[in-house]
Design an enzyme around this catalytic site. Structure first.
Site, mmCIF file in Angstrom:
data_model
loop_
_atom_site.group_PDB
_atom_site.id
_atom_site.type_symbol
_atom_site.label_atom_id
_atom_site.label_comp_id
_atom_site.label_asym_id
_atom_site.label_seq_id
_atom_site.Cartn_x
_atom_site.Cartn_y
_atom_site.Cartn_z
ATOM 1 N N LYS A 111 106.937 115.615 -18.071
ATOM 2 C CA LYS A 111 106.860 117.034 -17.685
ATOM 3 C C LYS A 111 107.587 117.293 -16.371
ATOM 4 C CE LYS A 111 103.248 118.968 -20.422
ATOM 5 N NZ LYS A 111 102.232 119.995 -20.543
ATOM 6 N N LYS A 194 108.797 118.184 -29.415
ATOM 7 C CA LYS A 194 107.642 118.735 -30.126
ATOM 8 C C LYS A 194 107.596 120.254 -29.987
ATOM 9 C CE LYS A 194 103.828 118.657 -26.902
ATOM 10 N NZ LYS A 194 102.429 118.978 -26.908
ATOM 11 N N LYS A 197 103.984 125.674 -27.109
ATOM 12 C CA LYS A 197 103.786 127.115 -26.860
ATOM 13 C C LYS A 197 104.527 127.585 -25.623
ATOM 14 C CE LYS A 197 99.004 126.069 -26.068
ATOM 15 N NZ LYS A 197 99.065 124.975 -25.085
HETATM 16 N N1 AQP Z 1 103.719 120.096 -31.683
HETATM 17 C C1 AQP Z 1 102.482 119.637 -31.809
HETATM 18 N N2 AQP Z 1 102.106 118.961 -32.898
HETATM 19 C C2 AQP Z 1 100.836 118.504 -33.037
HETATM 20 N N3 AQP Z 1 99.877 118.679 -32.121
HETATM 21 C C3 AQP Z 1 100.190 119.365 -31.014
HETATM 22 N N4 AQP Z 1 99.476 119.731 -29.931
HETATM 23 C C4 AQP Z 1 100.265 120.420 -29.078
HETATM 24 N N5 AQP Z 1 101.510 120.527 -29.584
HETATM 25 C C5 AQP Z 1 101.498 119.884 -30.784
HETATM 26 C C6 AQP Z 1 98.067 119.420 -29.722
HETATM 27 O O1 AQP Z 1 97.414 120.619 -29.301
HETATM 28 C C7 AQP Z 1 96.337 120.282 -28.446
HETATM 29 C C8 AQP Z 1 96.293 121.196 -27.269
HETATM 30 O O2 AQP Z 1 97.396 121.017 -26.481
HETATM 31 P P1 AQP Z 1 97.479 121.631 -25.024
HETATM 32 O O3 AQP Z 1 97.563 123.091 -25.099
HETATM 33 O O4 AQP Z 1 96.346 121.135 -24.201
HETATM 34 O O5 AQP Z 1 98.764 121.012 -24.411
HETATM 35 P P2 AQP Z 1 100.053 120.462 -25.044
HETATM 36 O O6 AQP Z 1 99.794 119.243 -25.863
HETATM 37 O O7 AQP Z 1 101.026 120.311 -23.917
HETATM 38 O O8 AQP Z 1 100.473 121.636 -26.033
HETATM 39 P P3 AQP Z 1 101.721 122.576 -25.940
HETATM 40 O O9 AQP Z 1 101.588 123.602 -27.035
HETATM 41 O O10 AQP Z 1 102.975 121.788 -25.912
HETATM 42 O O11 AQP Z 1 101.459 123.294 -24.565
HETATM 43 P P4 AQP Z 1 102.428 123.431 -23.332
HETATM 44 O O12 AQP Z 1 103.645 124.086 -23.878
HETATM 45 O O13 AQP Z 1 101.700 124.288 -22.345
HETATM 46 O O14 AQP Z 1 102.691 122.052 -22.781
HETATM 47 C C9 AQP Z 1 96.486 118.811 -28.086
HETATM 48 O O15 AQP Z 1 95.504 118.061 -28.783
HETATM 49 C C10 AQP Z 1 97.870 118.455 -28.557
HETATM 50 O O16 AQP Z 1 97.953 117.100 -28.989
#
Ligand code: AQP
Length: 332
Positions: A111, A194, A197
């Protein structure tokens, strides 16, 4: 019954990746676990969030989680900043965790990228807060994707070091709960990244609130290669975008890639994308409609979150108060 803690950041509108990789699994866990579902706004501000957008995203995420099938009466749904136990315990954990442990966290490296000196110190100690989220409830199970495994090991190292330093058996060992085939949904624009959001490109993801036309357009524009779909999963090697679209269909149908390819192998992408778009719309439309219905009544939504925070605090406050007593804070 085992207690589970699950968190998701209000750093944008939840995506199909969040749904298939996390929220859908949480729905299933409700049957035989005591669950805490947390909108982790403290984690979200480790990267910049516009204040008004953060407030709106916190409500939207709570609404989406309920719309996906989480029952906030039978279980506990709340937002992290409303329960102060998280911050109190995370400070103690900042003082328990070793710098060397944090330096090994690959998610921070990913990150922070090249901008290491410019990212917030919150991003660096993020895993300590995550450890506090879980240990504040003496939760023993955490549903995680593969990417979170290292953070969970750190949470155990912190709990065990606390126990050792203060000569107690206070924090239990946490076990990762890896559910089903690891559904990892990739960006629609780049099969090696991946779906996220917070990705700057809205075209890279399907939001749980997208309408049917938007979903169809995003899938139609999704990056692919010129070859038709293979008949066997081995034929997806080296074709990350094709693998991703097949994986999305397989996950939504609760099938494996082989079953999808038995039906669609040999087809060109335009036909396959049409079937996929229809399926995604069929699965997400009821969720989007229910989310809209819940958001139209923010008073009820806020009262659900308030009630959840009170029930979460009732569990966490005594645990964190005992941790503070063990550390030696004077209680007057
Ligand atoms: N692309 C993905 N495929 C499968 N699982 C996913 N998760 C996130 N993206 C994918 C799962 O969602 C849960 C919550 O995630 P989070 O919001 O705590 O943070 P993250 O993993 O960093 O998700 P994002 O959407 O990518 O958020 P940002 O953009 O803010 O960093 C977790 O269980 C994760 O595994």
């Amino acid at each position: 019954m085992q207690r589970i803690f699950s968190g998701i950041q209000p750093s944008g509108i939840p995506t199909l990746g969040n749904y298939l990789g996390a929220i859908r699994n949480w729905v299933a866990l409700q049957q035989d676990h005591e669950c805490l579902f947390c909108v982790v706004d403290l984690h979200a501000i480790t990267t910049w969030q516009d204040p008004a957008t953060l407030r709106a995203a916190t409500r939207e995420l709570a609404a989406s989680i309920i719309a996906c099938g989480i029952d906030p009466r039978a279980h506990v749904l709340f937002h992290q900043s409303a329960v102060h136990a998280h911050v109190r315990l995370s400070w103690i954990f900042n003082c328990v965790a070793r710098l060397g442990w944090l330096n090994r966290m690959t998610q921070f490296k990913d990150k922070a990228g090249k901008d290491r000196e410019q990212v917030s110190s919150g991003l660096y100690v993020y895993p300590n807060l995550m450890a506090a989220d879980i240990h504040a409830y003496h939760a023993t199970r955490v549903p995680v994707g593969d990417d979170q495994r290292q953070h969970l090991e750190l949470a155990n190292d912190i709990g065990q070091k606390f126990n050792h330093d203060f000569g107690v058996e206070f924090f239990p060992v946490i076990e990762p709960l890896i559910l089903g085939p690891a559904a990892r949904v990739m960006s629609l624009r780049d099969g090696s990244k991946k779906m996220s959001k917070s990705d700057p490109s809205d075209q890279s993801r399907i939001n749980l609130t997208d309408d049917a036309d938007t979903i169809a357009a995003k899938i139609r524009r999704a990056r692919t290669d010129p070859e038709p779909l293979p008949h066997e999963p081995q034929g997806l090697e080296g074709r990350p975008e094709a693998r991703n679209l097949v994986g999305i269909m397989a996950a939504l149908l609760d099938q494996d890639a082989a079953a999808v390819l038995r039906e669609h192998g040999g087809k060109g992408f335009s036909a396959f994308k049409e079937s996929l778009a229809a399926l995604v719309v069929e699965k997400l439309e009821p969720i989007a409609a229910e989310t809209r219905r819940l958001l139209a009544d923010p008073g009820t939504l806020d009262s659900i979150l308030r009630d959840g925070a009170a029930r979460a605090a009732a569990i966490a406050d005594p645990i964190v108060a005992e941790a503070e007593r063990l550390v030696g804070f004077l209680k007057v």
